[in-house]
Design an enzyme around this catalytic site. Structure first.
Site, short mmCIF file in Angstrom:
data_model
loop_
_atom_site.label_atom_id
_atom_site.label_comp_id
_atom_site.label_asym_id
_atom_site.label_seq_id
_atom_site.Cartn_x
_atom_site.Cartn_y
_atom_site.Cartn_z
N GLU A 1 3.51 7.97 2.44
CA GLU A 1 3.01 7.17 3.55
C GLU A 1 2.33 8.12 4.53
O GLU A 1 2.92 9.11 4.97
CB GLU A 1 4.15 6.44 4.28
N GLU B 1 0.29 7.25 7.87
CA GLU B 1 -0.08 6.09 8.65
C GLU B 1 -0.23 6.41 10.14
O GLU B 1 0.45 7.30 10.66
CB GLU B 1 0.98 5.00 8.51
N HIS C 1 -1.51 5.44 -1.04
CA HIS C 1 -0.10 5.81 -1.10
C HIS C 1 0.22 6.73 -2.28
O HIS C 1 1.38 6.89 -2.65
CB HIS C 1 0.77 4.55 -1.18
N HIS D 1 0.81 -3.59 6.63
CA HIS D 1 -0.53 -3.14 6.97
C HIS D 1 -1.40 -4.34 7.32
O HIS D 1 -1.44 -5.31 6.56
CB HIS D 1 -1.17 -2.40 5.80
N GLU E 1 8.11 -13.17 5.19
CA GLU E 1 9.30 -12.46 4.73
C GLU E 1 10.60 -13.07 5.23
O GLU E 1 11.61 -13.04 4.53
CB GLU E 1 9.23 -10.99 5.14
N HIS F 1 -4.08 5.62 7.06
CA HIS F 1 -4.45 4.23 7.22
C HIS F 1 -3.61 3.56 8.33
O HIS F 1 -2.64 4.12 8.82
CB HIS F 1 -4.29 3.46 5.90
#
Length: 203
Positions: free
Chosen positions: A140, A142, A49, A93, A111, A56
Site C-alpha cells: 500500500e 497511499e 498494489h 479508494h 459494507e 494513489h
C-alpha cells in the site's frame, strides 16, 4: 508527510500471479496522486498494489457511537492485503470523479448497511502519506484521507464478503493503551491515523 518513509520493504510480489490477474482488483482503477494529494492520473488497482506500488488516493473512515466508542471492522479472510486484520470502520479508494466523502458514504452502505440518515457530521479530519509492504502479497502506497462521523443510529447490516467481524472499542482507551489490544492485528493505515490523532491532542 513524515509517515511515508516509515516501514521497510519485505519480500514484495514483483510479478502478479494468475490469481492476481483474475482478481477483481485487476478490473478497477485508482487515482494516482503526488505527495500533496494532487491528481496525476489513474492506474490499474492491481498494478498500484504490486511490486513497489504506485502512489494513489485512499481514505479511512472512523465512525463512533454517542458514547465515544469506535466501530472496528475486520477485513475478510480472502482480502489480498491485510486479510483478517482489524481496520477502522471502512477504508477504500475513491474512483474517478468521486470525493473521499462520497466514496465513504458508498462504502459504508455497501459494507455495513449504514445509510446517510444515521449520521450527519461526516468530515475530513486529516490526511497523510504512507507506504507499507504486506508479506509477499503486495504493497500500500497511499495518500490517505481520514474521515470521521458519529452514528446516531448504530443499526448495521454487515456484508460478510467484505467484513469478517465487527467490534465496538472505547476509542480513548485504544489510543492511550494500545498494548492492551495487541491481540487485535491492526491495519497500518488505521494505526497511523490513530497515532496522529493522539499527537494532535498532545499539542
Amino acid at each position: 508527510m513524515s509517515d511515508a518513509a516509515e516501514g521497510s520493504k519485505s519480500d514484495s510480489a514483483d510479478t502478479p500471479g494468475m490469481d492476481d490477474v483474475e482478481h477483481e482488483n485487476a478490473l478497477q482503477d485508482v487515482i494516482t496522486v503526488d505527495a500533496n494529494d494532487e491528481k496525476q492520473g489513474t492506474a490499474n488497482r492491481l498494478d498500484a498494489h504490486t511490486g513497489d506500488g504506485i502512489r494513489h488516493r485512499a481514505f479511512t473512515a472512523l465512525l463512533f457511537d454517542e458514547e465515544g466508542r469506535i466501530l472496528l471492522a475486520q477485513r475478510a479472510h480472502d482480502k489480498r492485503l491485510w486479510d483478517t486484520h482489524w481496520d477502522g470502520t471502512v477504508a477504500s479508494h475513491p474512483v474517478e470523479g468521486q470525493s473521499q466523502a462520497e466514496a465513504t458514504r458508498q462504502r459504508l452502505e455497501e459494507e455495513l448497511g449504514i445509510t446517510p440518515d444515521q449520521y450527519d457530521d461526516l468530515r475530513v479530519t486529516d490526511r497523510f502519506e504512507y507506504k507499507r509492504y504486506y508479506e509477499n502479497a503486495g504493497v500500500e502506497w497511499e495518500v490517505c484521507a481520514v474521515l470521521r462521523a458519529t452514528l446516531t443510529d448504530t443499526s448495521l447490516d454487515r456484508d460478510p464478503e467484505e467484513v469478517g467481524g465487527l467490534l465496538w472499542v472505547p476509542y480513548e482507551d485504544l489510543r492511550e493503551n494500545p498494548k492492551f489490544y495487541r491481540q487485535l492485528r491492526l491495519c497500518p493505515w488505521f494505526e497511523i491515523a490513530m497515532r496522529r490523532d493522539s499527537e494532535t491532542d498532545g499539542e
